[in-house]
Design a protein around this motif. Structure first.
Motif, PDB file in Angstrom:
ATOM      1  N   THR A  19      28.546  50.998  47.180  1.00 42.68           N
ATOM      2  CA  THR A  19      29.604  50.794  46.157  1.00 42.68           C
ATOM      3  C   THR A  19      29.383  49.338  45.680  1.00 42.68           C
ATOM      4  O   THR A  19      29.944  48.901  44.512  1.00 42.68           O
ATOM      5  N   LYS A  21      30.865  46.672  47.034  1.00 36.85           N
ATOM      6  CA  LYS A  21      32.189  45.993  47.213  1.00 36.85           C
ATOM      7  C   LYS A  21      32.052  44.709  48.128  1.00 36.85           C
ATOM      8  O   LYS A  21      32.674  43.753  47.923  1.00 36.85           O
ATOM      9  N   THR A  22      31.068  44.991  49.218  1.00 36.56           N
ATOM     10  CA  THR A  22      31.051  44.002  50.154  1.00 36.56           C
ATOM     11  C   THR A  22      30.135  42.750  49.589  1.00 36.56           C
ATOM     12  O   THR A  22      30.050  41.875  50.366  1.00 36.56           O
ATOM     13  N   ASP A  24      30.933  41.063  46.963  1.00 37.97           N
ATOM     14  CA  ASP A  24      31.971  40.133  46.293  1.00 37.97           C
ATOM     15  C   ASP A  24      32.517  39.219  47.579  1.00 37.97           C
ATOM     16  O   ASP A  24      32.898  39.430  48.512  1.00 37.97           O
ATOM     17  N   PHE A  27      36.047  39.134  48.538  1.00 39.73           N
ATOM     18  CA  PHE A  27      36.210  40.466  49.078  1.00 39.73           C
ATOM     19  C   PHE A  27      35.996  39.999  50.606  1.00 39.73           C
ATOM     20  O   PHE A  27      36.816  40.396  51.524  1.00 39.73           O
ATOM     21  N   TYR A 164      33.671  50.856  56.721  1.00 39.12           N
ATOM     22  CA  TYR A 164      33.296  49.524  56.437  1.00 39.12           C
ATOM     23  C   TYR A 164      33.023  48.900  57.722  1.00 39.12           C
ATOM     24  O   TYR A 164      31.967  48.405  57.997  1.00 39.12           O
TER      25      TYR A 164
END
Ligand code: NAD
Length: 458
Positions: A19, A21-22, A24, A27, A164
């Motif tokens: 995705t 997300k990691t 960033d 984040f 995660y």
């Protein structure tokens, strides 16, 4: 946990990683802050668990476990933005016109396998590096420290989504199932024997590994050393966690001219710092009966200059100095990993170098000396993971130096910037200008083009 569940979990983490997300950095910092809060909020639970599993006092738990994790997190909160920034580098003349960037790319889903002796620090410090690097993580804790595993599972599941970061407890079945999965990176801390199993399994998937292993770390005390200070600092490094420390001084090689006095200082220090150790709440116990019996067995056939007592009921063994030991003694054939300190004498520093070179490359080496020449000679000529001059163990307690082994004691390193480098890889990208295009690289390859090309590479 069964094999299928583990495989599904790893697959779910892969999906989450994709995705993006990691990637960033904001984040990642939020996750590190959340982990820091969770550790602080669960400090009592961690302390209780460390006491139950190993008999560690709150003082020792904070000094040798929790503070190191907090320092590692703080390092990344301060430095992550600059570490993660792509680096501009020059393009070569042949590539003109172009810009070159080196990105630090997360690996993806990493497996972190940790041992029981510092079960908090050796699980969470690698995790901090993995998160800082932008990875997802599956953590496998040791079955020998079940209370800590329980608390770590609670902390991680309260703080992170399962896809995660997640903890898997258990033993043989879980270890085998995990090693059959295709991870993007494996970070293993543990014994040399299991390190080989892990690397063999990783090779099948071409998965890169860091191996933080063990071995016998020598401690040299030469004739110029401050003997009282040496005894004090060696005892601290050896008997902390009852000797169950990967970088503990395994044995001492002392110059024969100062051996008697040095051993007297050892005895004085032990009676001052570890009085009535078998009944002390500040002195940890051996992890299991099996480990306890192995250690008691290592004392057979050698004399205890000091200590030697033990209590099977509490699994405690006194801080013990062993003499009449030589290179062939049983206690010199394996990593001790307990509170037994063999003291051997030497005559010539060159013999010390030979003695160490004949054995596996150690994880740590300690030298107590005032002689600059000896310090230079040993630090340059002996291969070891890392170490100290005039101290023991503390070289690993910093975010400014890499910690790791060499040869049988491991490969790779971590802590601070080196954790970031371990859990990311360099991805080089060249951004080419669209207008100019050097015709030299395109066919037809004529002699005149060849002559011009050669001029670039004189
Ligand atoms: P270990 O190798 O038995 O276990 C380490 C981890 O591997 C545990 O999570 C365990 O469950 C798992 N494991 C055990 N057998 C396995 C197998 N067959 N396949 C896959 N996984 C398996 O080590 P330990 O007894 O927990 O720890 C002691 C050793 O670790 C000592 O040798 C010590 O020197 C070393 N150590 C090294 C460091 C370091 O940073 N270099 C730190 C602590 C301990």
């Amino acid at each position: 946990m069964d094999k299928l569940t583990i495989q599904k979990l790893v697959e779910a983490q892969k999906q989450y990683f994709y995705t993006g997300k990691t990637y960033d950095v904001g984040f990642r910092k939020l996750q590190l802050l959340a982990l820091k809060d969770a550790i602080k909020n669960n400090m009592n639970l961690l302390n209780d668990a460390l006491y139950k599993d190993l008999g560690k006092s709150n003082y020792e738990s904070f000094m040798c476990e929790i503070s190191l994790v907090l320092e590692e997190i703080n390092y990344f909160l301060m430095n992550l933005s600059s570490l993660a920034r792509p680096k501009r580098v020059s393009a070569s003349l042949a590539q003109f016109p172009a810009k070159c960037r080196v990105y630090r790319d997360p690996y993806g889903v990493v497996l972190i396998m940790s041992p029981w002796n510092y079960p908090v620090q050796l699980t969470l410090c690698p995790l901090v590096g993995a998160i800082a690097g932008g990875n997802c993580a599956v953590i496998k804790t040791s079955e020998y420290s079940p209370n800590v595993s329980e608390v770590l599972e609670k902390i991680i599941s309260d703080t992170f989504a399962k896809n995660y970061v997640t903890v898997i407890k258990g033993g043989r079945e879980e270890n085998t199932a995990l090693l059959e999965c295709k991870f993007d990176y494996i970070f293993f801390t543990g014994s040399v024997a299991v390190g080989k199993v892990v690397m063999t399994a990783a090779a099948k998937n071409l998965t890169p590994v860091t191996l933080e292993l063990g071995g016998k770390s020598p401690c040299i005390v030469d004739s110029t050393a401050d003997l009282e200070l040496a005894a004090k600092r060696i005892c601290w490094g050896k008997f902390i966690n009852s000797g169950q420390t990967c970088v503990a001084p395994d044995y001492v090689l002392v110059h024969k001219s100062v051996s008697v006095l040095f051993k007297k200082h050892l005895v004085d220090r032990i009676s001052e710092s570890y009085r009535d150790a078998l009944n002390s709440d500040n002195y940890p116990h051996i992890i299991t009966e099996r480990h306890f019996d192995r250690l008691v067995g290592l004392m057979e056939g050698v004399s205890a200059f000091c200590g030697g007592g033990y209590d099977r009921r509490t699994l405690k063994i006194e801080p013990t100095v062993l003499e009449d030991v030589n290179g062939d003694s049983k206690v010199m054939q394996e990593e001790i990993f307990g509170p037994l300190l063999p003291v051997l004498e030497y005559d010539d520093i060159n013999d010390v170098v030979d003695f160490i070179r004949q054995r596996s490359k150690p994880l740590a080496l300690y030298l107590f000396s005032r002689d600059k020449q000896t310090i230079g000679y040993i630090t340059r000529n002996v291969q070891f993971g890392g170490g100290c001059v005039n101290d023991s163990v503390i070289h690993l307690a910093t975010t400014h130096m890499p910690f790791g082994g060499v040869g049988d004691s491991g490969m790779g390193g971590y802590h601070g910037k080196d954790s970031f480098n371990t859990f990311t890889r360099q991805k080089s990208v060249l951004i080419k200008g669209r207008r100019l295009d050097n015709s030299l690289r395109y066919p037809p390859f004529t002699q005149s083009k060849f002559n011009t090309l050669k001029k670039f590479f004189k």
